[in-house]
Design an enzyme around this catalytic site. Structure first.
Site, PDB file in Angstrom:
ATOM      1  CB  CYS A  43     -26.334  25.230  12.204  1.00 39.07           C
ATOM      2  SG  CYS A  43     -27.781  25.376  13.275  1.00 39.07           S
ATOM      3  CG  HIS A  90     -28.298  20.954  11.864  1.00 39.71           C
ATOM      4  ND1 HIS A  90     -27.208  21.646  12.330  1.00 39.71           N
ATOM      5  CD2 HIS A  90     -27.961  20.515  10.623  1.00 39.71           C
ATOM      6  CE1 HIS A  90     -26.250  21.625  11.425  1.00 39.71           C
ATOM      7  NE2 HIS A  90     -26.688  20.951  10.374  1.00 39.71           N
TER       8      HIS A  90
END
Length: 665
Positions: free
Chosen positions: A401, A541
């Site tokens: 990510c 994230h």
């Protein structure tokens, strides 16, 4: 040797039955060669002597040959009553075909019946008994001839192809396979599907009639979706899903026969199977997002709408990576684009604009970054007056990510080919002697603040672990990797992150250390650009934070002498408490000079409210990126046309998400 009688009598041609003179070498009528004449070996054989000494099997064969000779008596022609020999196929006088030979079958004894024939009693004239002849005729009657479905020619049972046209019937293979299958397997084959029963018939007209009946009853939305996956066309797939089609539906044998592409379709396959087999990643993302529990819902990002252009962008990005020569062999990029949402988004009607943001943004990340205490968009001076609102783009939730968000913030695509990760691993491996001292000093200062220290062996072990993480796709990355990416991109990276990492229950699990500014401090400032990129960090994230383009992009009038230079947005360098964001990996000598260092590496200015901000310039998009964004935006323009048509239709919602990835880390 030929006898005198054979030399003086005429001979009959075996092909046209013409009677030639003895001296003729070839047939006078058809020019066929003269048949070979030899002694009658059967006349030289003593039947009585051989019958006494022969074995039972030899006696049986001898009786068969006698039957064949006896079974060819002279016969008269039915048309002209001419008396022909038994072996003549047609009348010598008038040419009428003689069908007698079709009814006279020579005795054939298979190896399986040899023992049985040997054990049967013999008659006085050494001929085979009637029971054996009846057994053979019964066996042959079961092997019926088959008609070719193309030319209707009647072929013998053991003929693999039609003797007339060479066609191989489907039912022939099914019959041949049934000979080697056990009876339970044959029962399963015979009771499977209607289309298999169609293939068993030898009538081509009946086969076509039943196939047309199946086509009329077929679900063509479903079959067109299957063809769409094979051909890479998302339109029939979207039509099937939007009509309530089940993405987990499987193909039946009847549908495979209708599609008539046995090399591509198999019974039991779903659309997901076909997308994986033919590597349709964009369609796979649509299908997986429709399956309950496999995806994050409705997502439509530009790289999924235009997958071919996105692949071209990734290939082009890989060609822009170079390695710096000298004492610091670190990779760097030669092109420095900055991705932003097109200004035309703000002109869409409210329902279409809401759908666009729902399908494009990560709503969970946006809410966490804007919730109390807010990390982004907390200043009305920035979001309203200066038009610098940040939007968190939806991102794949794999361990890549961080790299995906960096690629989205620059080129608008994901790092699917791991080009950026390879550049990161090579830079840390080959330039480790430059990165390691600054990393160790920075980590040691934090360790001393927490009142603990590490030995040199532990530092080396931690460094090797960081190098290993950089080279493994799918693994999560650390602060050092963000610092190295700033050097590869030759520009600052600003991370707006939550203060604490929380569980799903809202419990604080630990302090999040990613928030802050990462500068390419190991390069010369003249080698880098001052336009930063922004990332968001929430619950392990990363997301790309991009602004909306200024309205001046819609104005055709030139605003400056350089048409490629556009107006800028602004990124805050302070938190909502008006404290400077931390600068990572500063040495002890650089501490206390944070604002000076920021002004050295960024275009820093101050708002009317006294907020220190960095200018975020929006330049002209690269051609491939512009084409991808335009194709993505055209979808929502079509929705506007549909909503403004005389007969308004509800806006269709199709799913575009990642291939199997979810929003949660």
């Amino acid at each position: 040797m030929m006898s005198d009688e054979q030399r003086t009598r005429k001979w009959t041609c075996d092909y046209c039955t013409y009677e030639n003179f003895p001296s003729a070498i070839k047939c006078t009528m058809c020019r066929a060669p003269r048949p070979f004449q030899s002694e009658d070996i059967f006349g030289l054989y003593d039947h009585h002597q051989s019958a006494e000494n022969a074995s039972p099997q030899a006696e049986l064969q001898l009786g068969a040959s006698a039957c064949q000779r006896a079974a060819s008596p002279p016969s008269s022609c039915k048309a002209c009553t001419y008396l022909n020999r038994g072996r003549d196929k047609s009348c010598i006088q008038c040419g009428t075909a003689n069908n007698l030979h079709e009814h006279i079958q020579p005795l054939r004894i298979s190896p399986s019946n040899a023992d049985l024939a040997a054990s049967l009693p013999r008659s006085r004239n050494n001929s085979p008994p009637a029971s054996l002849t009846n057994l053979e005729n019964s066996r042959r009657s079961k092997e019926s001839k088959w008609n070719c479905i193309v030319c209707t020619y009647e072929n013998w049972p053991r003929t693999l192809k039609c003797a007339m046209c060479g066609n191989t019937p489907n039912n022939l293979f099914s019959q041949a396979s049934s000979l080697i299958l056990s009876s339970p397997e044959r029962d399963v084959q015979n009771t499977s599907t209607p289309i298999e029963s169609i293939s068993q018939t030898s009538n081509n007209c009946e086969y076509e009639r039943k196939l047309r009946h199946l086509r009329r009853q077929a679900d063509w939305n479903w079959l067109n979706a299957c063809n769409g996956v094979i051909e890479g066309d998302p339109n029939p797939v979207e039509v099937y899903l939007s009509s309530g089609g089940d993405p987990a539906r499987t193909l039946t044998a009847s549908e495979v026969a209708i599609l008539n592409r046995s090399s591509a379709f198999d019974a039991g396959h779903t659309l997901v199977h076909l997308a994986i087999r033919f590597q349709r990643e964009d369609l796979l993302a649509i299908l997986l997002s429709q399956i309950e529990g496999s995806g994050s819902g409705i997502k439509r990002v530009p790289s999924y709408v235009a997958p071919d252009l996105a692949a071209d962008i990734r290939r082009h990005f890989a060609t822009t990576i170079r390695q710096r020569k000298g004492n610091f062999p670190c990779n760097f990029v030669t092109e420095l684009p900055t991705f932003a949402l097109p200004a035309e988004v703000d002109e869409l009607p409210a329902p279409v604009q809401e759908q666009l943001f729902t399908e494009l943004l990560d709503k969970d990340a946006q809410e966490q970054l804007e919730s109390d205490p807010a990390v982004i968009n907390w200043s009305l001076d920035l979001t309203v007056r200066l038009g610098s609102r940040l939007y968190a783009l939806w991102n794949r939730s794999s361990g890549d990510c961080l790299l995906d968000s960096v690629m989205q913030a620059t080129w608008g695509v994901f790092d699917r080919d791991n080009a950026l990760r390879r550049a990161l691993a090579e830079s840390l491996s080959q330039g480790g002697h430059v990165f390691y001292p600054r990393w160790k000093e920075y980590e040691a200062s934090h360790a001393s603040f927490l009142q603990y220290s590490l030995e040199e062996g532990q530092w080396k072990e931690d460094w090797r672990s960081l190098l290993s993480l950089a080279g493994q796709p799918g693994t999560s990355l650390e602060q050092l990797h963000v610092f190295a990416l700033a050097h590869i991109l030759r520009r600052p990276i600003i991370v707006y992150g939550v203060k604490y990492v929380k569980s799903f229950r809202g419990e604080a699990l630990g302090y999040a250390r990613f928030e802050g500014v990462y500068l390419p401090l190991l390069w010369e400032s003249s080698f880098c650009v001052k336009t930063p990129i922004a990332l968001g960090y929430t619950r392990g994230h990363f997301s790309a934070l991009v602004p909306l383009e200024p309205y001046s992009r819609l104005d055709s009038r030139p605003t400056s002498q350089n048409p490629d230079q556009m107006q800028s947005t602004f990124l805050p360098l302070m938190d909502r408490d008006r404290k400077l964001l931390p600068i990572h990996f500063l040495t002890e000598a650089e501490l206390g000079r944070e604002e000076i260092i920021l002004r050295q590496w960024l275009d820093v200015c101050e708002t009317e409210d006294g907020i220190l901000v960095a200018q975020h310039f929006i330049t002209k998009r690269p051609l491939l990126v512009a084409q991808m964004v335009e194709e993505w935006l055209n979808h929502y323009r079509r929705l506007v046309q549909m909503s403004s048509a005389p007969f308004v239709r509800p806006l269709p919602i199709q799913d575009y998400s990642s291939d199997g990835d979810t929003d949660e880390e």
